[in-house]
Design a protein around this motif. Structure first.
Motif, PDB file in Angstrom:
ATOM      1  N   ALA A 138     -54.633  34.073  56.100  1.00 33.05           N
ATOM      2  CA  ALA A 138     -55.002  32.554  55.895  1.00 33.05           C
ATOM      3  C   ALA A 138     -55.897  33.271  55.242  1.00 33.05           C
ATOM      4  N   ILE A 139     -56.766  34.310  54.684  1.00 37.72           N
ATOM      5  CA  ILE A 139     -57.770  34.740  54.175  1.00 37.72           C
ATOM      6  C   ILE A 139     -57.272  34.453  52.719  1.00 37.72           C
ATOM      7  N   ASP A 140     -56.612  35.341  52.585  1.00 34.09           N
ATOM      8  CA  ASP A 140     -56.186  35.573  50.992  1.00 34.09           C
ATOM      9  C   ASP A 140     -55.714  34.369  50.752  1.00 34.09           C
ATOM     10  N   LYS A 141     -55.140  33.304  51.072  1.00 35.17           N
ATOM     11  CA  LYS A 141     -54.047  32.487  50.670  1.00 35.17           C
ATOM     12  C   LYS A 141     -55.405  30.717  50.862  1.00 35.17           C
ATOM     13  N   PHE A 142     -56.360  31.073  51.416  1.00 32.18           N
ATOM     14  CA  PHE A 142     -58.034  30.454  51.116  1.00 32.18           C
ATOM     15  C   PHE A 142     -58.409  30.863  50.057  1.00 32.18           C
ATOM     16  N   LEU A 143     -58.322  31.880  49.073  1.00 30.94           N
ATOM     17  CA  LEU A 143     -59.997  32.936  47.963  1.00 30.94           C
ATOM     18  C   LEU A 143     -58.948  32.062  47.200  1.00 30.94           C
ATOM     19  N   MET A 144     -57.315  32.555  47.300  1.00 30.13           N
ATOM     20  CA  MET A 144     -56.828  33.079  45.992  1.00 30.13           C
ATOM     21  C   MET A 144     -55.932  31.745  45.467  1.00 30.13           C
ATOM     22  N   GLY A 145     -55.637  30.564  46.815  1.00 26.60           N
ATOM     23  CA  GLY A 145     -54.884  29.679  46.366  1.00 26.60           C
ATOM     24  C   GLY A 145     -53.140  30.351  47.177  1.00 26.60           C
ATOM     25  N   SER A 146     -52.774  31.015  46.854  1.00 18.92           N
ATOM     26  CA  SER A 146     -51.473  31.402  47.727  1.00 18.92           C
ATOM     27  C   SER A 146     -51.563  32.746  47.759  1.00 18.92           C
ATOM     28  N   THR A 147     -50.190  33.806  48.538  1.00 17.73           N
ATOM     29  CA  THR A 147     -50.590  35.638  49.081  1.00 17.73           C
ATOM     30  C   THR A 147     -49.479  35.501  48.583  1.00 17.73           C
ATOM     31  N   VAL A 148     -49.312  36.748  48.729  1.00 14.24           N
ATOM     32  CA  VAL A 148     -47.834  37.548  49.117  1.00 14.24           C
ATOM     33  C   VAL A 148     -48.120  38.577  50.436  1.00 14.24           C
ATOM     34  N   LEU A 149     -49.452  38.840  51.137  1.00 14.59           N
ATOM     35  CA  LEU A 149     -49.523  39.345  51.848  1.00 14.59           C
ATOM     36  C   LEU A 149     -47.997  38.689  52.739  1.00 14.59           C
ATOM     37  N   PRO A 150     -47.555  39.535  53.207  1.00 17.93           N
ATOM     38  CA  PRO A 150     -46.643  39.308  54.851  1.00 17.93           C
ATOM     39  C   PRO A 150     -47.337  39.143  56.261  1.00 17.93           C
ATOM     40  N   ARG A 151     -47.082  37.859  56.809  1.00 25.43           N
ATOM     41  CA  ARG A 151     -48.136  37.644  58.158  1.00 25.43           C
ATOM     42  C   ARG A 151     -47.162  38.714  59.249  1.00 25.43           C
ATOM     43  N   VAL A 201     -49.885  57.441  53.674  1.00 28.49           N
ATOM     44  CA  VAL A 201     -50.789  57.587  52.990  1.00 28.49           C
ATOM     45  C   VAL A 201     -51.374  56.314  52.439  1.00 28.49           C
ATOM     46  N   PRO A 202     -52.667  56.786  52.259  1.00 26.82           N
ATOM     47  CA  PRO A 202     -53.371  55.547  51.495  1.00 26.82           C
ATOM     48  C   PRO A 202     -52.557  54.725  50.769  1.00 26.82           C
ATOM     49  N   LYS A 203     -52.608  52.872  50.357  1.00 26.46           N
ATOM     50  CA  LYS A 203     -52.416  52.723  49.859  1.00 26.46           C
ATOM     51  C   LYS A 203     -53.313  51.086  48.958  1.00 26.46           C
ATOM     52  N   PRO A 204     -54.029  52.017  48.502  1.00 23.86           N
ATOM     53  CA  PRO A 204     -55.113  50.961  47.989  1.00 23.86           C
ATOM     54  C   PRO A 204     -54.342  50.284  47.054  1.00 23.86           C
ATOM     55  N   ALA A 205     -54.744  49.111  45.980  1.00 24.24           N
ATOM     56  CA  ALA A 205     -54.051  47.548  45.502  1.00 24.24           C
ATOM     57  C   ALA A 205     -54.723  48.386  44.149  1.00 24.24           C
ATOM     58  N   ASP A 206     -53.482  47.732  43.376  1.00 24.78           N
ATOM     59  CA  ASP A 206     -54.017  48.124  42.120  1.00 24.78           C
ATOM     60  C   ASP A 206     -54.755  47.772  41.543  1.00 24.78           C
ATOM     61  N   LEU A 214     -56.269  43.026  53.971  1.00 25.41           N
ATOM     62  CA  LEU A 214     -56.317  42.301  52.631  1.00 25.41           C
ATOM     63  C   LEU A 214     -56.981  43.400  52.344  1.00 25.41           C
ATOM     64  N   ALA A 215     -57.752  44.933  52.125  1.00 29.30           N
ATOM     65  CA  ALA A 215     -57.828  45.736  51.042  1.00 29.30           C
ATOM     66  C   ALA A 215     -56.899  45.668  50.766  1.00 29.30           C
ATOM     67  N   ARG A 216     -55.686  45.449  50.999  1.00 31.17           N
ATOM     68  CA  ARG A 216     -54.987  46.062  50.453  1.00 31.17           C
ATOM     69  C   ARG A 216     -53.939  44.667  49.382  1.00 31.17           C
ATOM     70  N   ALA A 217     -54.332  43.870  49.306  1.00 29.00           N
ATOM     71  CA  ALA A 217     -54.796  42.995  48.743  1.00 29.00           C
ATOM     72  C   ALA A 217     -55.635  42.636  47.285  1.00 29.00           C
ATOM     73  N   GLY A 218     -56.719  43.736  47.676  1.00 33.54           N
ATOM     74  CA  GLY A 218     -57.749  43.949  46.314  1.00 33.54           C
ATOM     75  C   GLY A 218     -58.817  43.178  46.823  1.00 33.54           C
ATOM     76  N   HIS A 219     -59.224  43.059  47.983  1.00 36.36           N
ATOM     77  CA  HIS A 219     -60.246  42.409  48.197  1.00 36.36           C
ATOM     78  C   HIS A 219     -61.475  43.396  48.403  1.00 36.36           C
ATOM     79  N   ASP A 220     -62.347  43.160  48.183  1.00 34.72           N
ATOM     80  CA  ASP A 220     -63.732  44.212  48.600  1.00 34.72           C
ATOM     81  C   ASP A 220     -63.746  43.243  50.185  1.00 34.72           C
ATOM     82  N   VAL A 221     -63.264  44.838  50.981  1.00 33.96           N
ATOM     83  CA  VAL A 221     -63.959  44.093  52.683  1.00 33.96           C
ATOM     84  C   VAL A 221     -64.873  45.558  53.012  1.00 33.96           C
ATOM     85  N   HIS A 222     -66.055  45.120  54.196  1.00 35.73           N
ATOM     86  CA  HIS A 222     -66.681  45.133  54.889  1.00 35.73           C
ATOM     87  C   HIS A 222     -66.470  45.187  56.056  1.00 35.73           C
TER      88      HIS A 222
END
Length: 479
Positions: A466-479, A134-139, A162-170
């Motif tokens: 890499a993008i999430d870390k660049f924008l946010m300074g840290s990330t919990v996204l799995p590689r 099912v869809p997993k939108p960011a909290d 990136l969308a699941r990390a909460g970013h607005d993705v186009h």
């Protein structure tokens, strides 16, 4: 692992194909799924081998022993969760991946690897059937806006992460439907496009916005996207075909086409898309077809030509015929060089090895003959071996040299290096960022050269990290 003694008790069994005479009459998938009990039996064969080389053989590092064990114990839902923790699109890789994981399987030492690919596909398909996927939108949203240029497997994987990390993705796609070569390159008989459309719907529900029929570098500039987004990911692939016969006699005859001019047309026909009147339609019906190139793209050309009603199909390969069996002591657990007969080749094509095309002959501007010479083990012409083949349609499937988006490449002043990569894009596998003071990233075939779908998925996931870390300074996204 599965059952402790399973690899001793049960023989390897693979999915079967529908009969050739039946499957060449349509464009649907023809691989027959295994029954649930049979799939569990195959999962039971996964042994306690200590070091699971299958995981390192898999570019996305699927936790294969874990979900084999879960399938063996009928815990399909947890198996689906585990599988999706490393792979965004297992229903895709379960259909079109050549399965380097199986080559790396410990049981492959004895030529009986676990049928990992079939089990992977069964888990993914079961997950959709049961409604577990099912869809997993960011909290919560980060407020960051990211553009992804290209919607092939790398772009899709990155966009979903990136969308699941909460970013607005186009996502910007030059064609009418998202999916890149998953939709326009791979024939429907290998993977029906409803498989991709289903994932696109999931991603849209997760907040990804798709902009189709937008050719970045033509309809909109990359710099405008850069100025209106916090980061931009280039995932435009490598679609520019090699043309080793550009100067060969007769190359300008009608009837000689690149594979990627041929394959997308049929995919568009199956989907009901209109082929623009400016494009010369290509058909193999009632023609002697020659496919030059022995890889997956060449195989796809064979299957498509046969279904279109070709009079004959011959595949030419400059390399010598590979050995039927590899030397395990030299190759395992790496991907071995050995003879493989694709499902398309088995449908009635003749494959000729150790030949080099020297030119083409024709009548009234149309190709009629392909001229060739046999080559030795050093790929040098053998004197006196010159010959020709009937050829009404010649399809060039010899690989790709880089992206076809000249406007985008020129605008960003990217400099090419071998195999279509670009300077700076192949040097840093940690941040996937282009050199310079910008927020431009790259992933997939544009970064590492033409490769497998599963490698593109890995690239997309890594780039998202890499993008999430660049924008946010840290990330919990799995590689």
């Amino acid at each position: 692992m599965g059952k402790v003694t399973g690899f001793l008790e049960f023989a390897r069994a693979e999915r079967k194909y529908a009969p050739v005479e039946e499957r060449i009459q349509h464009w649907h998938e023809f691989v027959l799924p295994m029954a649930e009990d049979e799939t569990k039996t195959q999962a039971a064969r996964c042994m306690d081998c200590g070091i699971p080389y299958c995981q390192t053989g898999c570019p996305v590092n699927n936790q294969i022993p874990d979900w084999n064990d879960l399938v063996y114990h009928s815990d399909w839902q947890r198996a689906a969760v585990n599988l999706h923790s490393t792979n965004n699109f297992p229903e895709v890789t379960g259909r079109v991946c050549p399965a380097p994981c199986e080559a790396a399987c410990t049981l492959n030492i004895d030529d009986t690897p676990v049928t990992i690919k079939a089990i992977e596909c069964a888990i993914a398909d079961r997950g959709f059937e049961e409604g577990w996927i099912v869809p997993k939108p960011a909290d919560k949203k980060t407020g960051k806006k990211i553009a992804v240029i290209g919607s092939g497997p790398a772009g899709l994987a990155a966009a979903q992460q990136l969308a699941r990390a909460g970013h607005d993705v186009h996502v910007y796609e030059k064609n009418a439907r998202p999916g890149g070569l998953l939709v326009y390159g791979i024939p429907d008989f290998k993977m029906e496009k409803s498989v991709i459309a289903r994932r696109v719907r999931q991603m849209e529900a997760e907040g990804v916005t798709f902009h189709c029929n937008v050719n970045v570098g033509v309809d909109v500039t990359a710099k405008s996207l850069d100025s209106s987004h916090d980061a931009v990911l280039l995932a435009i692939g490598s679609e520019r075909p090699f043309d080793f016969f550009a100067d060969a006699p007769g190359r300008n005859l009608d009837g000689i086409h690149f594979a990627m001019d041929f394959l997308p047309q049929q995919n568009r026909r199956v989907a009901g898309e209109t082929i623009p009147p400016t494009i010369n339609e290509i058909s193999a019906k009632d023609k002697h077809v020659i496919v030059i190139g022995g890889g997956d793209t060449g195989s796809d050309c064979i299957g498509t030509s046969i279904r279109q009603g070709a009079k004959s199909v011959t595949q030419l390969e400059i390399m010598p015929k590979p050995p039927v069996k590899e030397n395990k002591a030299m190759s395992w657990p790496n991907w071995p060089m050995k003879l493989r007969i694709s499902s398309s080749q088995a449908e009635g094509a003749e494959t000729v090895y150790s030949v080099s095309t020297t030119g083409f002959s024709g009548e009234d501007g149309n190709v009629k003959k392909l001229n060739y010479v046999q080559v030795d083990e050093k790929l040098q012409p053998i004197p006196g071996s010159e010959a020709s083949l009937d050829a009404d349609l010649v399809l060039l499937a010899m690989g790709f040299s880089g992206p076809i988006e000249d406007g985008l490449v020129n605008e960003l002043e990217l400099s090419a290096v071998p195999r279509g990569r670009f300077k700076g894009l192949d040097a840093d596998e940690q941040n996937y960022k282009l050199p310079g003071d910008n927020a431009l990233f790259a992933a997939g075939d544009i970064r590492r050269g033409q490769s497998l779908v599963v490698w593109a998925i890995r690239e997309g996931r890594q780039a998202a990290h890499a993008i999430d870390k660049f924008l946010m300074g840290s990330t919990v996204l799995p590689r």
